[in-house]
Design an enzyme around this catalytic site. Structure first.
Site, PDB file in Angstrom:
ATOM      1  N   THR A  54     -40.551 -37.456 131.577  1.00  0.00           N
ATOM      2  CA  THR A  54     -40.408 -38.723 131.559  1.00  0.00           C
ATOM      3  C   THR A  54     -41.741 -39.545 131.615  1.00  0.00           C
ATOM      4  O   THR A  54     -42.380 -40.454 131.252  1.00  0.00           O
ATOM      5  CB  THR A  54     -39.335 -39.508 132.028  1.00  0.00           C
ATOM      6  OG1 THR A  54     -38.161 -39.009 131.262  1.00  0.00           O
ATOM      7  CG2 THR A  54     -39.272 -41.006 131.452  1.00  0.00           C
ATOM      8  N   CYS A  55     -42.145 -39.111 133.021  1.00  0.00           N
ATOM      9  CA  CYS A  55     -43.220 -39.749 133.734  1.00  0.00           C
ATOM     10  C   CYS A  55     -44.596 -39.526 132.927  1.00  0.00           C
ATOM     11  O   CYS A  55     -45.442 -40.511 132.544  1.00  0.00           O
ATOM     12  CB  CYS A  55     -43.401 -39.413 135.120  1.00  0.00           C
ATOM     13  SG  CYS A  55     -42.108 -39.920 136.057  1.00  0.00           S
ATOM     14  N   SER A  56     -44.738 -38.298 132.441  1.00  0.00           N
ATOM     15  CA  SER A  56     -45.986 -37.827 131.659  1.00  0.00           C
ATOM     16  C   SER A  56     -45.862 -38.111 130.094  1.00  0.00           C
ATOM     17  O   SER A  56     -46.887 -38.382 129.807  1.00  0.00           O
ATOM     18  CB  SER A  56     -46.065 -36.305 131.949  1.00  0.00           C
ATOM     19  OG  SER A  56     -46.373 -35.897 133.007  1.00  0.00           O
TER      20      SER A  56
END
Length: 168
Positions: A54-56
């Site tokens: 999700t972060c990337s």
């Protein structure tokens, strides 16, 4: 837990910066949070880990894509914090093509996360204690808005939510 109106914790983060030319980097370099935030409006977001799905795929790209919009809304800098070391954050910055748009700041020992009370224990998943996913608008070192995600969610810390708050 940190709240609106509170001052950011006085801790030192680390930054590994890319430089022009041969792809060389400089760092890690200490970033005194109090000094770095003084007199600025900062869109700060934190997340559990570099290179995580999700972060990337969503979190960092949203802030990179909205860089010009944040600037137009009066934001001086965008900071991304993660409980990773400066070398990982530097590699992730290259991967995400953050350039000079987003400062990728390493909270390697989790000092900032602990000082804000925004930690997430992912020990059962082999990741140790990390940062909760959140965003905040910081004005002259003080928290102006704060958006804390529920575990496993990505609904309120995105760039669009913080941008709307910066424009308000």
């Amino acid at each position: 837990m940190i709240k609106i109106g509170d001052t950011l914790p006085s801790v030192t983060l680390q930054e590994y910066s890319e430089v022009e030319g041969e792809g060389c980097s400089i760092g890690p370099n200490p970033v005194d949070v109090s000094q770095a935030a003084e007199g600025k409006t900062i869109a700060l977001f934190a997340l559990p880990g570099a290179f995580t799905p999700t972060c990337s795929a969503k979190h960092v790209p949203g802030y990179v894509d909205h860089f010009d919009d944040f600037k137009a809304a009066g934001v001086d800098e965008i900071w991304c914090l993660s409980v990773n070391d400066a070398f990982v954050m530097g590699a992730w910055a290259r991967d995400q093509k953050t350039g000079t748009k987003v400062r990728m700041l390493a909270d390697g020992s989790g000092d900032f996360a602990r000082a804000t009370g925004l930690t997430l224990d992912l020990s059962a998943r082999g990741m140790g204690v990390r940062s909760t996913r959140y965003s905040m608008l910081v004005k002259n070192g003080k928290v102006a808005t704060l958006n804390i995600e529920s575990p496993g969610k990505f609904e309120v810390s995105n760039a669009e939510t913080l941008l709307a708050q910066a424009k308000a």
